[in-house]
Design a protein around this motif. Structure first.
Motif, short mmCIF file in Angstrom:
data_model
loop_
_atom_site.label_atom_id
_atom_site.label_comp_id
_atom_site.label_asym_id
_atom_site.label_seq_id
_atom_site.Cartn_x
_atom_site.Cartn_y
_atom_site.Cartn_z
N UNK A 65 3.13 13.82 5.31
CA UNK A 65 1.62 13.24 5.81
C UNK A 65 0.57 12.73 4.61
N UNK A 66 0.82 13.46 3.42
CA UNK A 66 0.11 13.02 2.25
C UNK A 66 0.86 11.59 1.71
N UNK B 6 2.28 9.33 3.59
CA UNK B 6 1.88 8.17 4.42
C UNK B 6 0.43 7.97 4.21
N UNK B 7 -0.55 8.91 4.09
CA UNK B 7 -1.91 8.65 3.52
C UNK B 7 -2.07 7.57 2.39
N UNK B 8 -1.22 7.80 1.42
CA UNK B 8 -1.29 7.18 0.00
C UNK B 8 -0.94 5.68 0.31
N UNK B 9 0.30 5.54 1.39
CA UNK B 9 0.68 4.33 1.74
C UNK B 9 -0.30 3.43 2.43
N UNK B 10 -1.21 4.22 3.42
CA UNK B 10 -2.10 3.66 4.40
C UNK B 10 -3.43 3.10 3.32
N UNK B 11 -3.62 3.92 2.22
CA UNK B 11 -4.60 3.63 1.40
C UNK B 11 -4.38 2.43 0.34
N UNK B 12 -2.99 2.06 0.40
CA UNK B 12 -2.67 0.91 -0.41
C UNK B 12 -1.80 1.19 -1.55
N UNK B 13 -1.40 2.28 -1.64
CA UNK B 13 -0.24 2.64 -2.86
C UNK B 13 1.12 2.24 -2.17
N UNK B 14 1.41 1.43 -3.20
CA UNK B 14 3.15 1.15 -3.15
C UNK B 14 4.10 2.06 -3.19
N UNK B 15 5.26 2.00 -2.62
CA UNK B 15 6.29 2.77 -2.70
C UNK B 15 6.72 3.51 -4.20
#
Length: 64
Positions: free
Chosen positions: A17-18, A20-29
């Protein structure tokens, strides 16, 4: 200045979940790093988040 955030999660689901939230907030893999004790958990997290894993020494890690 580069910022770093560290999270410790009690369950695999909370970690996913964390991520996925980072990715939603714009962080790249490649900006997300994961360290787990068990290789199986690393593989499941990798499958569910599409963050690519790198295994290092005796621990399992995904590093960004």
């Amino acid at each position: 200045m580069e910022k770093r955030v560290i999270g410790v999660f009690q369950t695999e689901a909370l970690a996913i979940s964390a991520i996925n939230r980072l990715k939603t907030d714009g962080y790249a893999d490649e900006e997300i790093s994961i360290i787990v004790k068990q290789k199986e958990k690393l593989e499941r997290i990798e499958e569910k988040t599409h963050v690519q894993a790198k295994q290092e020494h005796n621990s399992s890690a995904v590093t960004g």
